[in-house]
Design a protein around this motif. Structure first.
Motif, PDB file in Angstrom:
ATOM      1  N   CYS A  26      -3.740  -1.248  -3.514  1.00  0.00           N
ATOM      2  CA  CYS A  26      -4.934  -1.740  -2.804  1.00  0.00           C
ATOM      3  C   CYS A  26      -6.112  -1.934  -3.744  1.00  0.00           C
TER       4      CYS A  26
ATOM      5  N   CYS B   7      -6.257   0.785   2.038  1.00  0.00           N
ATOM      6  CA  CYS B   7      -6.496   2.234   2.022  1.00  0.00           C
ATOM      7  C   CYS B   7      -7.623   2.588   1.070  1.00  0.00           C
TER       8      CYS B   7
ATOM      9  N   CYS C 199       0.813  -1.227   0.000  1.00  0.00           N
ATOM     10  CA  CYS C 199       0.000   0.000   0.000  1.00  0.00           C
ATOM     11  C   CYS C 199       0.847   1.278   0.000  1.00  0.00           C
ATOM     12  N   ARG C 200       0.594   2.125  -0.979  1.00  0.00           N
ATOM     13  CA  ARG C 200       1.397   3.340  -1.097  1.00  0.00           C
ATOM     14  C   ARG C 200       1.027   4.377  -0.044  1.00  0.00           C
ATOM     15  N   LYS C 201      -0.254   4.453   0.256  1.00  0.00           N
ATOM     16  CA  LYS C 201      -0.681   5.428   1.270  1.00  0.00           C
ATOM     17  C   LYS C 201      -0.042   5.098   2.611  1.00  0.00           C
TER      18      LYS C 201
ATOM     19  N   CYS D 195      -5.195   3.532  -3.410  1.00  0.00           N
ATOM     20  CA  CYS D 195      -3.916   3.486  -4.133  1.00  0.00           C
ATOM     21  C   CYS D 195      -3.966   2.346  -5.147  1.00  0.00           C
TER      22      CYS D 195
HETATM   23 ZN    ZN Z   1      -3.289   1.400  -0.440  1.00  0.00          ZN
END
Ligand code: ZN
Ligand code: ADP
Ligand code: MG
Length: 611
Positions: free
Chosen positions: A392, A386, A368-370, A389
């Protein structure tokens, strides 16, 4: 407070922390507010300003923004003015007189004006009830936007010992935060820090290969929406802007090398929607506060996550779903490294390389980038998924491969009537031109979308729309209602969602924004429609509808959805399989059941098991 919020600003609810901060300020205590861009910091001093007997003084570094801010306040019926170098001496005297007459509630002042001794003396003669220092990081040399004039603000506490002081910023490392507190003499101030997760921003990374064709594919979906594209160099902005213009997009380059006049002209064209795409170096953004930027593209990836976060923060300030796309390629790493290697100071160079590595990790890791981004800023993401992103939600919904539907409903958006929305925008533009203000001063996109969804027919229902306060109802209500009623008569509009429900479905656990788009699903669930039917009605995939249901459950909503249960035998079989294999992933359950149950069915049961 709620009443003032609705009467002046037209909002039904406070955003997270706003109410706590406002109460704190009203008790005349100092505070420091750290909230992301678009979090709603302004309201934290604007609402108390209406309650206090005297004037609220706002120090803000961005001259270009002051007029828009003041125009926005005036359109809401708040008496506000600004003083900066763009005003003639006559205008300044007029405003000073107005301030003395106690008719003024909010006065915006530029820091260089505040630096003048005479002006300070004048301010001391005014009944100042509250002082707000916006963009407070500008006071710190450790920050990225140090403004020498801000240093003068350290005497604010001496000049106005009894007025509470509120300092606000979206960007402050620990060091900068300490610096702000000590510079402004806020040792006893309470510190409010809100979550930096902006749920309405969807972030994704796209391989920078055939980047221009990819961009040209993407942009038609944003024909009438505001877009910022960040580039590496002035040259790159100009080349890209030219390519876009050749492809019939309304784009312009913006960088520090343009003449001042040209720069403000481009900025103004963007704010007034005469062009919708700005191709810029990082120089762009400080001076604008456009609430409806729907797409931010990093054509070359940025060299720090701090910068990245700030730049994507310019998307979706109004809370509506917006996209942030970053093109990534190793070739750009080499470009960044080349410049970083020229830094002579070893410590600074090492630091710059570390920051660059953080961006590279962000772009290349597979989780997950967030979560990564928030962790970088010291926050743990509470959610497992999240929901915003590309890791996800790796679905087809990603803009870069969007289905050729345009009435596509972006996740998080009301399924409003597009035709009416366009007509409402046109009407908004007429009012904006007449008043010589940007369109968002009249109404935000959120308001127009709600109008095109709820079809308010009279003053009473119209005033329930977000962003419609008393003044705007009086100024614009009639014209907008006429348009909406005409539209209803000319078109067969069926099943208008009830506006009353809007305020009664209050959600506390999750931010309202992420649940707003579940409204329609919720209504159709109340009518006991099967999932397929709901999906069809809303032009969405059944999976998405199930996702809505899950979101509502997660937010603690109670929904009557037993009717969705599959026949008992199937239901029990799936339930048993989930108990056996866990609810983490669907695939093991699918395989355990030997493919006899579809993924949609499984997803639904998994969700129902949560109820
Ligand atoms: Zn994410
Ligand atoms: P910030 O200064 O933190 O970047 P702003 O104060 O400019 O954010 O607010 C961003 C946007 O959110 C503005 O368009 C503002 O009108 C809107 N907004 C603020 N508070 C609320 C609220 N309680 N409900 C709905 N919209 C809000
Ligand atoms: Mg602000």
């Amino acid at each position: 407070m709620q009443a003032l919020l609705k009467q002046y600003f037209g909002y039904d609810q406070f955003r997270p922390l706003q109410e706590e901060i406002i109460n704190h300020v009203l008790q005349k205590h100092d505070c420091f507010v750290l909230m992301p861009t678009g979090g709603g910091k302004s309201l934290c001093y604007q609402l108390p300003a209406l309650q206090f007997p005297g004037i609220t003084l706002v120090i803000s570094p961005l001259i270009a923004l002051m007029k828009d801010q003041v125009d926005t306040l005036k359109a809401c019926g708040v008496s506000a003015e600004f003083i900066n170098s763009t005003l003639s001496p006559q205008e300044v005297s007029r405003i000073c007189a107005l301030a003395r007459s106690k008719e003024l509630k909010i006065l915006y002042v530029a820091p260089e004006r505040f630096a003048l001794r005479d002006f300070q003396t004048f301010l001391q003669t005014l009944p100042i009830s509250l002082i707000a220092v916006d963009e407070a990081h500008c006071i710190s040399e450790w920050g990225h936007n140090f403004r020498p004039d801000y240093r003068n603000l350290s005497i604010l506490k001496q000049l106005f010992p009894t007025a509470p002081l509120i300092a606000l910023t979206a960007t402050a490392t620990h060091k900068v935060r300490e610096d702000i507190l000590s510079q402004l003499q806020l040792q006893n101030a309470r510190v409010f820090i809100s979550s930096f997760n902006r749920e309405n921003l969807r972030v994704s990374i796209v391989e920078k290969k055939h980047a221009l064709p990819k961009l040209l594919n993407l942009l038609p979906q944003y024909r009438d929406e505001s877009v910022i594209i960040y580039c590496f160099s002035r040259k790159e902005t100009e080349a890209l802007a030219e390519a876009l213009v050749l492809n019939k997009f309304k784009a312009r380059a913006y960088h520090a090398g343009l003449e001042n006049n040209e720069r403000s002209r481009v900025q103004e064209m963007f704010i007034k929607d005469e062009i919708n795409i700005i191709v810029a170096t990082i120089a762009f953004g400080m001076g604008i506060d456009k609430p409806n930027v729907r797409l931010v593209v990093h054509f070359t990836y940025p060299k720090t996550l701090e910068g990245y976060y700030q730049e994507i923060g310019r998307a979706g300030r109004d809370g509506l779903p917006s996209e942030c796309i970053m093109f990534y390629t190793y070739a750009d790493t080499r470009k960044h490294q080349f410049f970083i290697n020229q830094i002579e100071d070893t410590q600074l160079r090492t630091q710059a390389l570390q920051k660059l590595n953080a961006v590279i990790n962000y772009a290349t890791h597979r989780a997950c980038r967030k979560r990564y981004l928030l962790k970088y800023f010291g926050e743990d993401l509470a959610l497992n998924n999240c929901g915003s992103c590309d890791i996800c939600i790796p679905s087809k919904e990603a803009v870069t491969s969007a289905k050729p539907l345009q009435t596509p409903v972006k996740s998080g958006e009301l399924n409003y009537n597009r035709i009416l929305f366009e007509q409402l925008k046109k009407l908004r533009r007429e009012f904006a031109n007449e008043a010589k203000v940007p369109a968002f001063v009249i109404f935000g996109d959120t308001s127009l979308q709600e109008m095109a969804y709820y079809f308010p027919r009279d003053a009473n229902t119209f005033s329930q729309i977000t962003g419609v306060g008393a003044k705007k109802l009086a100024l614009f209500g009639k014209a907008f209602l006429t348009l909406i009623n005409q539209f209803i008569e000319e078109h067969t509009i069926s099943a208008i969602p009830a506006l009353q429900q809007k305020s009664s479905t209050r959600i506390t656990k999750t931010a309202k924004s992420s649940l707003a788009f579940c409204n329609k699903t919720r209504e159709l669930l109340l009518r006991k429609l099967p999932i397929e039917q709901i999906a069809k009605n809303l032009n969405l995939a059944p999976t998405t509808i199930i996702g809505h249901i899950e979101k509502m459950f997660d937010a603690g909503e109670k929904l009557e959805v037993d009717y969705l249960k599959p026949p008992a035998v199937r239901y029990e079989a799936m339930k048993a399989a989930f108990q056996k294999c866990g609810t983490e992933k669907l695939k093991p359950v699918f395989e355990y059941l030997q493919g006899k149950y579809s993924y949609d069915e499984l997803r639904l049961v998994k969700t129902l098991l949560k109820n």
